[in-house]
Design an enzyme around this catalytic site. Sequence first.
Site, PDB file in Angstrom:
ATOM      1  N   ASN A   1      -3.483   6.578   8.679  1.00 31.53           N
ATOM      2  CA  ASN A   1      -3.572   5.631   7.567  1.00 31.53           C
ATOM      3  C   ASN A   1      -2.191   5.038   7.309  1.00 31.53           C
ATOM      4  OD1 ASN A   1      -4.676   4.554   4.847  1.00 31.53           O
ATOM      5  ND2 ASN A   1      -2.903   5.767   4.221  1.00 31.53           N
ATOM      6  N   GLU A   2      -2.145   3.732   7.159  1.00 33.46           N
ATOM      7  CA  GLU A   2      -0.891   3.046   6.834  1.00 33.46           C
ATOM      8  C   GLU A   2       0.274   3.651   7.634  1.00 33.46           C
ATOM      9  OE1 GLU A   2      -0.386   2.324   2.574  1.00 33.46           O
ATOM     10  OE2 GLU A   2      -2.123   1.004   2.615  1.00 33.46           O
TER      11      GLU A   2
ATOM     12  N   GLU B   1      -9.087  -0.843   2.755  1.00 32.57           N
ATOM     13  CA  GLU B   1      -8.579  -0.721   1.371  1.00 32.57           C
ATOM     14  C   GLU B   1      -8.434  -2.123   0.804  1.00 32.57           C
ATOM     15  OE1 GLU B   1      -5.269   1.896   0.513  1.00 32.57           O
ATOM     16  OE2 GLU B   1      -5.937   3.333   2.060  1.00 32.57           O
TER      17      GLU B   1
ATOM     18  N   GLN C   1     -10.666   2.420  -5.536  1.00 34.08           N
ATOM     19  CA  GLN C   1     -11.367   3.560  -5.032  1.00 34.08           C
ATOM     20  C   GLN C   1     -12.569   3.840  -5.919  1.00 34.08           C
ATOM     21  OE1 GLN C   1      -8.929   6.979  -4.214  1.00 34.08           O
ATOM     22  NE2 GLN C   1      -7.345   5.814  -3.153  1.00 34.08           N
TER      23      GLN C   1
ATOM     24  N   GLU D   1     -10.212   9.242  -2.342  1.00 31.74           N
ATOM     25  CA  GLU D   1      -9.013   9.967  -1.920  1.00 31.74           C
ATOM     26  C   GLU D   1      -8.764  11.153  -2.866  1.00 31.74           C
ATOM     27  OE1 GLU D   1      -5.579   7.426  -1.502  1.00 31.74           O
ATOM     28  OE2 GLU D   1      -4.383   9.031  -0.613  1.00 31.74           O
TER      29      GLU D   1
ATOM     30  N   TYR E   1      -4.264  -5.456  -1.252  1.00 30.49           N
ATOM     31  CA  TYR E   1      -4.601  -5.287  -2.665  1.00 30.49           C
ATOM     32  C   TYR E   1      -4.309  -6.572  -3.430  1.00 30.49           C
ATOM     33  CZ  TYR E   1      -5.274  -0.281  -2.090  1.00 30.49           C
ATOM     34  OH  TYR E   1      -5.762   0.943  -1.710  1.00 30.49           O
TER      35      TYR E   1
HETATM   36  O1  AHR Z   1      -5.389   3.557  -2.572  1.00 31.82           O
HETATM   37  C1  AHR Z   1      -4.151   4.073  -2.939  1.00 31.82           C
HETATM   38  C2  AHR Z   1      -3.164   4.075  -1.790  1.00 31.82           C
HETATM   39  O2  AHR Z   1      -2.896   2.770  -1.401  1.00 31.82           O
HETATM   40  C3  AHR Z   1      -3.612   4.736  -0.515  1.00 31.82           C
HETATM   41  O3  AHR Z   1      -3.419   6.108  -0.536  1.00 31.82           O
HETATM   42  C4  AHR Z   1      -2.751   4.094   0.519  1.00 31.82           C
HETATM   43  O4  AHR Z   1      -3.361   4.031   1.776  1.00 31.82           O
HETATM   44  C5  AHR Z   1      -2.453   2.733  -0.076  1.00 31.82           C
HETATM   45  O5  AHR Z   1      -1.114   2.429  -0.047  1.00 31.82           O
END
Ligand code: AHR
Length: 523
Positions: free
Chosen positions: A204-205, A328, A377, A56, A273
């Site tokens: 995205n999201e 992600e 990332q 990103e 995450y």
């Molecule tokens: O990876 C960091 C961020 O996490 C991304 O930009 C977003 O999609 C997520 O909330």
Amino acid sequence: MMYLFSGNQTRKLAKLGIAFMVVGHVAVAQQANTVQLAPTRSDITISKHIYGHFAEHLGRCIYDGFYVGEGNTSVPHTEGIRNDVIEALKKLNIPNLRWPGGCFADTYHWKDGIGPKDNRPTIVNTWWGGVTEDNSFGTHDFLNMCELLGTEPYLAGNVASVEVQELADWVQYVNHAGKSPMADLRRENGREKPWNVTYWGVGNEAWGCGGNMTPDYYADVYRRYATFMANWNNSGGVFRIASGANSSDYNWTETLMKKIPHQLLEGVALHHYAVIDWQEKGPSTTFSDEEYFKTMKSAWHMEELVTKHSAIMDKYDTEKKVALVVDEWGGWYDVEPETNPGFLFQQNTMRDAMIAGITLNIFHNHAERVRMANLAQTINVLQAVILTEGNKLLLTPTYHVMEMYKVHQDATLIPVTVNCSDYVFGEEKLPAVSVSASVDSLGKTHVSLTNIHPNTTQAVELSLDKVYGKAAGRILTSANLRDFNSFDNPDKIKPSVFDGASLKGDKLSVALPPFSVVVLELE
Ligand code: AHR
């Protein structure tokens, strides 16, 4: 505690002669762990695309990480892309790379990043540190870099702050071979042949930074944008991925699967995450024992998430045509002291190796539905595989897990039944051992095992699918759980030859040290 596989997997295993498939574990930490490899071949491929990465415009991922600029004289590069990065990523066989975001994607105007660099407008990167983005790394830079890396691009389109035409034009710009306004513009900018990009994210999201939409509203937005990305029969073969659920938001997946016609939909995303608490994420290296347990709990939660999201998808797509794309995943901690909080720069310890070991095994064991994923990332951001500092580069423990596990890419899954010990912390417990297995196109079997227990060696007895003559492998571990590779000591953690396995016909005994990852090759 038991993990039951989805109905389809169970039926498949029944066909293979296994009554049911359970990942369970017993209460005594030092009790032997048993693993059974299914004796009959499955027809499930572990897609190499599970090993995708994410880049990103965030902090030092693109600028300083991948790209140092064509004029840079201190870091060796090819057209501005660091040579050391190209070399390291090629060794991982990275199958796809997602770009330009993340949250950044829904603020991005791709036309800002084409044409002569001196003429490109600047914008403010509102999500990540409020820094000025000069657009010197744009579409040509990214897609040419993917060619250098030998990886497939995965472009995340903006559907929240632009009109449909802008995304449709991007598809035409990068993919149209004939004469058209966008293909002609591409040629004017120096690229004759199209790049033929297959993978496209439609936002995205969308539930958060991508527009704060409801699932019903997003489903309608998706239908519009996806319609104009392809023709009637999608003869260009674009693979459109809907912005997916935030962790356990099962209603999001249900709504998309119900409301989006499946001829417009090739994949549905999911983001999760391994985070302790969004308000107090804790330090990346000096974490407490409790923080370690909580991170492992969040990482293991992926098992439940992919099981439940897959079950919802099964209801609407019995043939499993639509892929679950975990685009992600990874550990997320507090940033390193004195670094920009908007840059998400964190160190990477053996804890991160544990997250990678567990998560990739979960994806393998759900490979029928999970056919693509992206670690967040690649460089200098979150659970990175590479860190850079000036002209120095280091490989993190996570890099080494991805490199050891790459033998599973495009291999045939061998289902496993695991009974393992608990890793107990206070009143809570988790499976101490995670396992997956596959057989590659050359007939070599690989078994990957991760012991997340911070203190206890796990003895694992494996009943193999057949008799083997040789077992060899590598291990990743370190003296301390909190160890990491630094620019002063970049090779502190790296794989070494594993001598803890003994093979007798179709039985294999393995002693897994605390917080270790082992990959074995059986012939
Ligand atoms: O990876 C960091 C961020 O996490 C991304 O930009 C977003 O999609 C997520 O909330």
